[in-house]
Design a protein around this motif. Structure first.
Motif, short mmCIF file in Angstrom:
data_model
loop_
_atom_site.label_atom_id
_atom_site.label_comp_id
_atom_site.label_asym_id
_atom_site.label_seq_id
_atom_site.Cartn_x
_atom_site.Cartn_y
_atom_site.Cartn_z
N ASP A 1 1.07 -1.23 0.18
CA ASP A 1 0.24 -0.28 -0.29
C ASP A 1 1.04 1.26 0.35
OD1 ASP A 1 0.81 -0.53 2.50
OD2 ASP A 1 -1.15 -0.38 3.39
N SER A 2 1.91 1.32 1.08
CA SER A 2 2.52 2.75 1.24
C SER A 2 3.68 2.07 2.12
CB SER A 2 1.75 3.49 1.72
OG SER A 2 2.62 4.61 2.79
N THR A 3 4.69 2.25 1.79
CA THR A 3 6.14 1.81 1.91
C THR A 3 6.80 2.57 3.46
OG1 THR A 3 7.29 3.88 0.73
CG2 THR A 3 8.17 1.69 0.37
N ASN A 4 6.03 3.72 3.87
CA ASN A 4 5.52 4.40 5.05
C ASN A 4 4.87 3.58 5.57
OD1 ASN A 4 7.19 6.18 4.08
ND2 ASN A 4 6.10 8.13 4.59
N GLU B 1 5.89 -0.66 -6.39
CA GLU B 1 4.23 -0.48 -6.62
C GLU B 1 3.79 0.22 -5.35
OE1 GLU B 1 1.04 -1.57 -8.97
OE2 GLU B 1 1.67 -3.08 -7.82
N GLN B 2 3.68 0.95 -5.14
CA GLN B 2 2.22 1.37 -4.28
C GLN B 2 1.08 1.75 -4.38
OE1 GLN B 2 5.01 3.90 -0.68
NE2 GLN B 2 4.75 4.98 -2.47
N PHE B 3 0.74 0.74 -3.65
CA PHE B 3 -0.97 0.64 -4.45
C PHE B 3 -2.21 2.31 -3.55
CE2 PHE B 3 -0.60 -2.70 -2.74
CZ PHE B 3 -2.13 -3.09 -1.65
N GLY C 1 -0.29 4.93 -2.14
CA GLY C 1 0.92 5.56 -1.63
C GLY C 1 0.61 7.33 -1.46
N LYS C 2 0.90 7.88 -0.12
CA LYS C 2 0.11 8.51 0.66
C LYS C 2 1.57 9.91 0.21
CE LYS C 2 1.72 7.29 5.29
NZ LYS C 2 1.03 7.16 6.18
N GLY C 3 0.89 11.45 0.60
CA GLY C 3 1.79 12.47 -0.32
C GLY C 3 1.75 13.27 1.02
N GLN C 4 2.15 14.90 0.83
CA GLN C 4 1.65 15.91 2.35
C GLN C 4 0.76 16.04 2.24
OE1 GLN C 4 4.89 18.73 1.27
NE2 GLN C 4 6.52 17.61 1.33
N ARG C 5 -0.09 16.05 3.15
CA ARG C 5 -1.37 16.88 3.49
C ARG C 5 -2.07 16.11 2.97
NH1 ARG C 5 2.52 21.05 1.96
NH2 ARG C 5 1.54 20.84 -0.39
N GLU D 1 -2.98 11.94 -2.29
CA GLU D 1 -1.79 10.63 -2.64
C GLU D 1 -0.50 10.68 -3.79
OE1 GLU D 1 -5.69 8.00 -4.50
OE2 GLU D 1 -5.69 10.00 -5.10
N TRP D 2 -0.11 9.90 -3.02
CA TRP D 2 1.42 10.02 -4.36
C TRP D 2 1.00 8.70 -5.40
CZ3 TRP D 2 4.77 13.02 -5.18
CH2 TRP D 2 5.88 12.84 -5.89
N LEU D 3 1.15 9.12 -6.25
CA LEU D 3 0.12 7.65 -7.34
C LEU D 3 1.71 8.26 -8.53
CD1 LEU D 3 -3.18 9.56 -8.36
CD2 LEU D 3 -2.13 7.60 -7.25
N ARG E 1 9.52 21.99 -12.96
CA ARG E 1 8.38 21.21 -12.54
C ARG E 1 8.76 19.52 -10.52
NH1 ARG E 1 5.84 20.15 -18.07
NH2 ARG E 1 5.39 21.42 -18.72
N LYS E 2 7.99 19.56 -10.84
CA LYS E 2 7.52 18.94 -9.10
C LYS E 2 8.70 16.53 -10.16
CE LYS E 2 6.44 16.08 -5.31
NZ LYS E 2 5.39 16.59 -4.34
N ILE E 3 9.97 16.91 -9.41
CA ILE E 3 10.83 15.86 -9.71
C ILE E 3 10.57 14.67 -8.67
CG2 ILE E 3 12.84 16.06 -8.82
CD1 ILE E 3 13.57 15.28 -11.79
N SER E 4 10.48 15.16 -7.10
CA SER E 4 10.43 14.31 -6.16
C SER E 4 9.96 14.57 -4.93
CB SER E 4 12.02 14.19 -5.60
OG SER E 4 12.16 13.77 -4.47
N GLY E 5 9.23 13.91 -3.63
CA GLY E 5 8.65 14.69 -2.95
C GLY E 5 8.84 13.63 -1.75
N VAL E 6 8.77 14.14 -0.27
CA VAL E 6 8.44 13.46 0.93
C VAL E 6 7.92 13.10 2.45
CG1 VAL E 6 10.88 13.72 2.31
CG2 VAL E 6 11.58 14.53 0.07
#
Ligand code: BTN
Length: 241
Positions: free
Chosen positions: A14-17, A39-41, A43-47, A50-52, A110-115
């Motif tokens: 689901d999410s590595t975190n 693969e993350q099905f 994935g979580k982003g900030q706020r 989703e992180w797709l 453009r965004k290349i990476s998110g944390v």
């Protein structure tokens, strides 16, 4: 402290975190472990976003760190080091990037990476951090997202494993450097901060205004010169327009 001595490679999660947090609850996770998924099905982003990303083409991984020398007051230092490590990795392949506060990595707009860093505090083991990193490597279509990837910037396919090992090296060296010289960390972060000291348009709870980013508080709050008054913001309190 070194990361990457232990690597867990999952096909799909689901999410590595989340996976890292569950391993931690179950016990037996050692500090510095890197957990990578093809693969993350979910994935979580900030706020809460989703992180797709397309399966198999990008890097989606988490690092577990225990008892980092952080206090609640300076916990943003880890974010700074992660952002600087991503910049260092990109520099090694000739990509010049910037940090969009708090820790998005942008290349030419453009965004290349998110944390996504999730911290918890335990009495016995101090601050425990799960650092989740999404890095676009070989994806070339992003639909309506304003995003880019290593392949788009370099013009060729790049094996994701090589990028991961290069990141691990960059992180370990950035961590060593700033553990020895913590007083240099803020300046190094500010040097690469997008829109630092430029007059730009922002929006806060009282509306749109022209302001200038002038610094970062140790907690990570952004300091913006708003009509001559330094005003500090949490990530949910200001929008870059
Ligand atoms: C963001 O910019 O919104 C943060 C994105 C963070 C994505 C990574 S991918 C690996 C790790 N696992 C997750 O579910 N999220 C982070």
């Amino acid at each position: 402290m070194r990361i990457g001595q232990k690597l867990i490679h999952l096909e799909s999660v689901d999410s590595t975190n989340n996976y890292t947090a569950n391993l931690l609850k179950a016990g037996g996770l050692s500090s510095g472990t890197v957990i990578l998924a093809d693969e993350q099905f979910a994935g979580k982003g900030q706020r809460g976003a989703e992180w797709l990303t397309e399966a198999g083409k990008n890097l989606t991984f988490s690092i577990y760190l225990e008892d980092v020398n952080l206090s609640v007051e300076n916990q943003f230092n880890l974010s700074k080091m992660v952002a600087l490590a991503v910049l260092d990795l990109l520099k090694k392949v000739g990509i010049v990037a910037h940090i969009k506060w708090p820790n998005d990595i942008w290349v030419k707009g453009r965004k290349i990476s998110g944390v996504l860093i999730e911290n918890s505090v335990s009495q016995s083991r101090g601050i425990r951090s799960i650092i989740g990193i999404g890095l676009n490597v070989n994806q070339t279509e992003f639909g309506s997202l304003n995003a880019t990837s290593l392949q788009l910037e370099m013009g060729n396919f790049v094996p994701t494993r090589d990028v991961l090992f290069s990141f691990i090296e960059s992180f370990n060296s950035v961590y060593d450097q700033f553990s020895m010289h913590p007083e240099q960390l803020n300046a190094a972060y500010l040097e690469h901060l997008y829109q630092l000291k430029e007059v730009r348009t922002y929006r806060d709870e009282s509306g749109t205004f022209d302001g200038k980013i002038v610094g970062i508080e140790p907690s990570g709050r952004l300091i913006v010169d708003k009509e001559g008054i330094p005003t500090s913001y949490d990530v949910k309190e200001i929008v870059f327009l």
